[in-house]
Design a protein around this motif. Structure first.
Motif, short mmCIF file in Angstrom:
data_model
loop_
_atom_site.label_atom_id
_atom_site.label_comp_id
_atom_site.label_asym_id
_atom_site.label_seq_id
_atom_site.Cartn_x
_atom_site.Cartn_y
_atom_site.Cartn_z
N LEU A 141 3.71 1.07 9.70
CA LEU A 141 3.05 0.85 8.63
C LEU A 141 2.42 -0.29 8.44
CD1 LEU A 141 4.76 2.87 6.05
CD2 LEU A 141 2.98 3.99 7.67
N VAL A 146 13.21 -0.83 -5.47
CA VAL A 146 13.15 0.46 -5.65
C VAL A 146 11.50 0.62 -6.60
CG1 VAL A 146 15.32 1.11 -5.80
CG2 VAL A 146 14.61 0.59 -7.78
N SER A 147 10.88 1.60 -6.23
CA SER A 147 9.37 1.85 -6.68
C SER A 147 9.53 2.27 -8.23
CB SER A 147 8.58 2.40 -6.00
OG SER A 147 9.01 3.91 -6.12
N TYR A 199 11.51 13.11 4.83
CA TYR A 199 11.28 11.76 5.14
C TYR A 199 11.63 11.44 6.66
CZ TYR A 199 10.85 6.51 5.29
OH TYR A 199 10.86 5.37 5.73
N GLU A 216 -3.48 -0.73 -5.51
CA GLU A 216 -2.74 0.07 -5.20
C GLU A 216 -2.50 0.78 -6.50
OE1 GLU A 216 1.08 -0.42 -3.18
OE2 GLU A 216 1.26 1.76 -3.00
N ILE A 234 6.89 -3.23 -0.64
CA ILE A 234 5.94 -4.08 0.32
C ILE A 234 7.20 -5.00 1.41
CG2 ILE A 234 6.27 -6.19 -1.37
CD1 ILE A 234 3.37 -6.59 -0.39
N LEU A 239 4.59 5.68 -2.91
CA LEU A 239 5.61 6.68 -2.00
C LEU A 239 6.88 6.13 -1.89
CD1 LEU A 239 3.04 7.76 0.77
CD2 LEU A 239 3.63 8.96 -1.31
N GLY A 240 7.34 5.00 -2.69
CA GLY A 240 8.48 4.48 -2.56
C GLY A 240 8.92 3.71 -1.61
N ILE A 241 7.84 3.04 -0.92
CA ILE A 241 7.96 2.30 0.38
C ILE A 241 7.64 0.77 -0.33
CG2 ILE A 241 7.51 1.63 2.79
CD1 ILE A 241 6.92 4.47 3.07
N ILE A 282 16.57 0.52 4.00
CA ILE A 282 16.85 1.85 3.50
C ILE A 282 15.99 3.11 3.84
CG2 ILE A 282 16.45 3.10 1.23
CD1 ILE A 282 17.43 0.45 0.01
N GLY A 283 14.75 2.67 4.25
CA GLY A 283 13.93 3.63 4.82
C GLY A 283 13.87 3.38 6.32
N ALA A 284 14.64 2.89 7.02
CA ALA A 284 14.55 2.90 8.42
C ALA A 284 13.31 2.27 8.93
CB ALA A 284 15.28 4.01 9.14
N LEU A 285 12.57 1.28 8.50
CA LEU A 285 11.20 0.84 8.89
C LEU A 285 11.19 -0.55 9.39
CD1 LEU A 285 8.92 2.15 6.09
CD2 LEU A 285 9.06 3.21 8.43
N GLY A 302 8.85 8.55 -5.41
CA GLY A 302 9.37 7.06 -5.48
C GLY A 302 10.71 6.71 -5.70
N PHE A 303 11.37 5.65 -6.37
CA PHE A 303 12.56 5.11 -6.23
C PHE A 303 12.83 4.32 -4.74
CE2 PHE A 303 17.33 5.80 -5.88
CZ PHE A 303 17.44 4.51 -6.66
N GLY A 334 0.96 -1.19 -0.03
CA GLY A 334 0.05 0.01 0.02
C GLY A 334 0.75 1.29 -0.11
N TYR A 335 2.12 1.15 0.13
CA TYR A 335 2.96 2.31 0.08
C TYR A 335 3.96 2.52 -1.15
CZ TYR A 335 0.94 2.53 4.70
OH TYR A 335 -0.40 2.59 5.78
N PHE A 336 3.83 1.66 -1.80
CA PHE A 336 4.61 1.58 -3.03
C PHE A 336 4.70 2.94 -3.96
CE2 PHE A 336 6.68 -1.15 -6.69
CZ PHE A 336 7.74 -1.37 -6.22
N TYR A 355 12.84 -3.01 6.66
CA TYR A 355 13.10 -2.08 5.26
C TYR A 355 14.26 -1.16 5.56
CZ TYR A 355 12.91 1.00 1.33
OH TYR A 355 13.07 1.94 0.22
#
Lengths: 323, 291
Positions: A126, A266-267, B215, B46, A29, A25-27, A134-137, B151-152, A21-23, A132
């Motif tokens: 989330l 990467v999205s 972010y 999505e 799955i 925004l670049g996040i 790269i996004g520190a999640l 994105g990316f 659901g957040y792809f 993840y």
């Protein structure tokens, strides 16, 4: 209770079925690279199928338990030991408080899943505990598991030792692995000869293979149809105006080495994609070691949906066997 | 501009509005992805809008691939008749051009660059026909930009400048991507600017750095407590050049929780813009300066 990480192995991370659901925004799955094996591990110990497990790559960790628990290890053939005594893979067994779970060297596959009754109970981000970095999640404060960590475990419900998944019910890649591809996306950028070569050649998994993407080499370089570069795309024939990437999509920067985007994809980006690995075969990629031979096999949508149906049936049989 | 439809495996429909970048393609892709979202189609999980294309992720166990494909195609006509008008916001993003951190990084990766003898900005200015780096920097920040894609990686915006095509700056990406880019680097590749939301690999040329985080997975930064990602497609950005002193001041303010980005609500009308770019941009700037 907690799991004390005495040694984290090579790359061990907390994963569940991910955060869809957040792809946009670049996040990505995220979640288990081999979802079937994660589900099997959870079912073996009496967890909900999507509970958080440890995903172990190539080299097992060493973990001390602070309380009794039911444990199962699935996926790659990574021999399991409790206080030095061997245990079966794809089976549930008890670990008592104070005992240590460890592993011998990997025999086949790439990723093992350790499920503990109650599930890893770190803080979700989330809606998922998947890591993840790269996004520190998710994970442990946004990162992979490290030596010295103490991982919280949830309250166990109804796990019992002695459950097992028969070999016929497991889902693992063949050798050479066959990865089915639905051509599409920017397939038209390739010449007809290049399109044939891609499927005719044997490829090998490159050392650059991780949760973001698996790279392959060994096949012939792909040739592109001539064009005037579209405004904003870039001069290289493999460039496009940056667009979204599909999970499983295959990009070939410069035409030389295909990269399959996986759970931490990467999205989007500026490389053409020639199609995507079908959803039913994504789990297999998670079990491929570097240098393993791979054939890409062309399928149409009907073939992709049939394979999806077979995977669903396999999952149903697994659930019934462990019910 | 011809719309092209394809599947990305058995779980994605991919729609390319045009193979080249233009404001028209961006507007149509944004508008069409919105129409598809509003249609609330069962099985669609999505929708990802991009610069000149978008992607619909679906569950083929709920809706058959040919059925979702047919639905999306139907919705194209509806999107074509939609207003080319967007209610959005304009945001001022401070940029410290030629900062020491991106400079250190670009020097480390010089062998991957087209022109190892100078900086990324020297190269970009030269190939775009500017006599000086200062002139190029001015062209970069003098008119607003559209966020045409997010994105990316987590929360990274791609931006497209609101100027005539012949005034668009174009710079190729690095010959081979760097393994490192400082967090919050303002980059450039093709006809797009970007802000690297997190530290990591990257192939865009590096022009400067912003002190304003975009972010925050912990959602502690005052303006990111509602959601961890700052940008959405359709946002308008105006770069504001700042010096080291101002950069340091903003970094400290962000840390103290007292920084709030300058933002104004605006409406953007594509036809109005095409008829009078200078006037439309001036009106956007006025709204921002009043904020």
């Amino acid at each position: 209770m907690t799991l004390k990480i005495i040694n984290h192995g090579l790359s061990t991370s907390i994963q569940d079925l991910g955060r869809p659901g957040y792809f946009h925004l670049g996040i990505p799955i995220s979640g288990a690279m081999d979802r079937f094996s994660l589900r099997a591990a959870n079912l073996l110990v009496g967890n909900p199928e999507g509970a958080a497990c440890l995903e172990v790559v190539f080299l097992g960790p060493k973990i001390e338990f602070t309380r009794d628990a039911i444990v199962a290890v699935t996926g790659a053939d990574l021999p399991v030991k409790v206080d030095g005594e061997p245990r079966d893979g794809w089976a549930s067994f008890q670990v008592k408080a104070g005992q240590v779970l460890s592993f011998d060297f990997l025999k086949s596959g790439a990723r093992a899943y350790i499920a503990v009754s109650g599930g890893i109970d770190t803080k979700p981000a989330l809606g998922s505990r998947s890591t993840y970095p790269i996004g520190a999640l998710g994970g442990v404060n946004g990162r992979n598991v490290e030596t010295g960590d103490e991982l919280p475990v949830g309250t166990a419900s109804n796990g019992k030792a002695g459950q097992q998944v028969a070999p016929a019910l497991r889902r693992l890649p063949d050798n050479p692995a066959r990865l089915r591809v639905l051509p599409g996306l920017y397939w038209h950028r390739l010449t007809e000869a290049a399109g044939h070569a891609f499927f005719d050649d044997e490829w090998k998994v490159a050392p650059e293979a991780d949760r973001m993407g698996y790279r392959f080499r060994g096949g012939r370089a792909l040739e592109f149809v001539d064009r005037e570069p579209p405004f904003g795309a870039g001069a290289d024939p493999s460039n496009i105006v940056d667009g979204c990437y599909s999970y499983g999509s295959i990009q070939v920067p410069g035409g030389s080495e295909p990269i399959v985007l996986h759970r931490d994809a990467v999205s989007g980006g500026g490389y053409f994609t020639l199609g995507a690995i079908i959803s039913a075969d994504m789990d297999f990629i998670g079990q491929l070691q570097p240098h393993m031979p791979v054939k890409f096999v062309k399928v149409d949508m009907a073939g992709a949906l049939a394979a999806r149906g077979e995977r669903r049936t396999a999952l149903q049989r697994l659930r019934e066997a462990l019910a | 501009m011809r719309t092209r439809y394809s599947y990305g495996g058995d779980e994605h429909v991919f729609v390319e509005i045009g193979d080249e970048m233009s404001l028209e393609a961006f507007f149509k892709s944004l508008s069409m992805s919105k129409v598809v979202r509003d249609a609330n189609i069962d099985g669609v999980t999505e929708i990802c809008p991009a610069n000149a294309s978008f992607q619909v992720r679906f569950d083929p166990d709920v809706i058959a691939p040919d059925a979702i494909m047919a639905r999306v195609k139907e919705l194209e006509t509806q999107a074509e008749h939609a207003d080319k008008r967007l209610d959005t916001r304009i945001i001022e993003i401070p940029v410290y051009y030629q900062d020491p951190w991106t400079h250190e990084t670009l020097m480390r990766f010089r062998e991957r660059h087209q022109d190892p003898s100078g900086s990324d900005l020297d190269y970009a200015a030269r190939i775009n026909g500017y006599d000086s780096v200062d002139g190029f920097i001015e062209a970069h920040h003098s008119t607003p930009w559209f966020v045409s894609m997010v994105g990316f990686v987590a929360g990274l915006p791609f931006l497209y400048q609101l100027v005539e095509r012949e005034k668009q700056l174009q710079v190729p990406k690095y010959l081979s991507p760097r393994t490192d880019t400082p967090k919050l680097t303002v980059g450039y590749g093709g006809c797009f600017s970007c802000i690297y939301s997190v530290r990591g690999a990257g192939g865009y040329q590096m022009f400067g750095i912003t002190p304003m985080p975009i972010y925050d997975p912990e959602q502690k930064i005052s303006y990111l407590t509602d959601f961890m990602v700052f940008f959405r497609p359709g946002d308008i950005v105006k770069w504001k050049p700042v010096d080291r002193q101002e950069y340091d001041r903003i970094v400290a303010a962000v840390e103290a929780g007292t920084y709030s980005p300058r933002i104004a609500k605006v409406a953007f009308d594509l036809e109005e813009f095409n008829a009078d770019m200078t006037g439309t941009n001036a009106r956007l700037m006025e709204a921002l300066n009043d904020a």
